[in-house]
Design a protein around this motif. Structure first.
Motif, PDB file in Angstrom:
ATOM      1  N   PRO A  69       0.828  -1.207   0.000  1.00 16.07           N
ATOM      2  CA  PRO A  69       0.000   0.000   0.000  1.00 16.07           C
ATOM      3  C   PRO A  69       0.861   1.256   0.000  1.00 16.07           C
ATOM      4  O   PRO A  69       2.026   1.236   0.388  1.00 16.07           O
ATOM      5  CB  PRO A  69      -0.787  -0.109   1.310  1.00 16.07           C
ATOM      6  CG  PRO A  69       0.055  -0.967   2.183  1.00 16.07           C
ATOM      7  CD  PRO A  69       0.795  -1.904   1.275  1.00 16.07           C
ATOM      8  N   SER A  70       0.256   2.329  -0.459  1.00 13.84           N
ATOM      9  CA  SER A  70       0.882   3.647  -0.341  1.00 13.84           C
ATOM     10  C   SER A  70      -0.082   4.508   0.458  1.00 13.84           C
ATOM     11  O   SER A  70      -1.266   4.185   0.586  1.00 13.84           O
ATOM     12  CB  SER A  70       1.157   4.251  -1.717  1.00 13.84           C
ATOM     13  OG  SER A  70      -0.045   4.359  -2.443  1.00 13.84           O
ATOM     14  N   LEU A  71       0.430   5.580   1.012  1.00 16.90           N
ATOM     15  CA  LEU A  71      -0.401   6.439   1.853  1.00 16.90           C
ATOM     16  C   LEU A  71      -1.525   7.054   1.022  1.00 16.90           C
ATOM     17  O   LEU A  71      -1.282   7.800   0.084  1.00 16.90           O
ATOM     18  CB  LEU A  71       0.443   7.534   2.503  1.00 16.90           C
ATOM     19  CG  LEU A  71      -0.320   8.538   3.364  1.00 16.90           C
ATOM     20  CD1 LEU A  71      -1.081   7.840   4.491  1.00 16.90           C
ATOM     21  CD2 LEU A  71       0.629   9.591   3.926  1.00 16.90           C
ATOM     22  N   ASP A  72      -2.744   6.706   1.360  1.00 18.33           N
ATOM     23  CA  ASP A  72      -3.934   7.277   0.726  1.00 18.33           C
ATOM     24  C   ASP A  72      -4.484   8.325   1.686  1.00 18.33           C
ATOM     25  O   ASP A  72      -5.128   7.995   2.680  1.00 18.33           O
ATOM     26  CB  ASP A  72      -4.965   6.179   0.467  1.00 18.33           C
ATOM     27  CG  ASP A  72      -6.222   6.682  -0.224  1.00 18.33           C
ATOM     28  OD1 ASP A  72      -6.410   7.919  -0.317  1.00 18.33           O
ATOM     29  OD2 ASP A  72      -7.022   5.838  -0.659  1.00 18.33           O
ATOM     30  N   LYS A  73      -4.218   9.588   1.397  1.00 19.28           N
ATOM     31  CA  LYS A  73      -4.621  10.665   2.300  1.00 19.28           C
ATOM     32  C   LYS A  73      -6.135  10.809   2.372  1.00 19.28           C
ATOM     33  O   LYS A  73      -6.658  11.354   3.333  1.00 19.28           O
ATOM     34  CB  LYS A  73      -3.967  11.983   1.886  1.00 19.28           C
ATOM     35  CG  LYS A  73      -2.460  11.950   2.067  1.00 19.28           C
ATOM     36  CD  LYS A  73      -1.811  13.243   1.663  1.00 19.28           C
ATOM     37  CE  LYS A  73      -0.309  13.166   1.906  1.00 19.28           C
ATOM     38  NZ  LYS A  73       0.371  14.397   1.528  1.00 19.28           N
TER      39      LYS A  73
END
Length: 132
Positions: A69-73
């Protein structure tokens, strides 16, 4: 006499081939079990099992690709959930490898970023700010 020697040689070769095949099967099963644990724990984030072999066809390792995952703001909770899945997947086998620990640590860092973002950007929600 010659046929007895040939028969002995054929049996010896057959026994060697069987021992080699047994070793290959055992190694394959060990690697496959390890990778299957990753895949099952990874759910929809995990890809297919890949078994790597050396030039002689002997299984030497394997891997399961996983979507990091990547940071989903817009949705840090989803990032946290996906990071937890990756951590669980990486640590699922009874014998995690060094690479498994690296993947888990990378997911922990992403989870930490998402938690920090969430904590620093929470809105007051339903609280009223009334000045009387």
């Amino acid at each position: 006499m010659i046929s007895a020697v040939k028969m002995f040689a054929n049996n010896y070769t057959s026994a060697q081939n069987q021992a080699r095949q047994d070793m290959i099967n055992q190694r394959y099963n060990e690697i496959y079990s390890h990778e299957l644990a990753h895949q099952r724990a990874g759910g929809s984030l995990a890809g297919g099992i890949v078994i790597e072999r050396d030039k002689n066809g002997i299984p030497i390792g394997g891997h399961v690709p996983i979507k990091m995952p990547s940071l989903d703001k817009n949705n840090p909770d989803k990032t946290i959930k996906d990071a937890n899945t990756v951590i669980s997947s990486a640590m699922a086998p009874m014998d995690p490898s060094d690479q498994d620990f690296r993947v888990a640590n990378q997911a922990r860092q992403i989870k930490f970023q998402a938690q920090n973002y969430k904590n620093n950007h929470q809105q007051n929600g339903n609280k009223l700010n009334v000045i009387a």
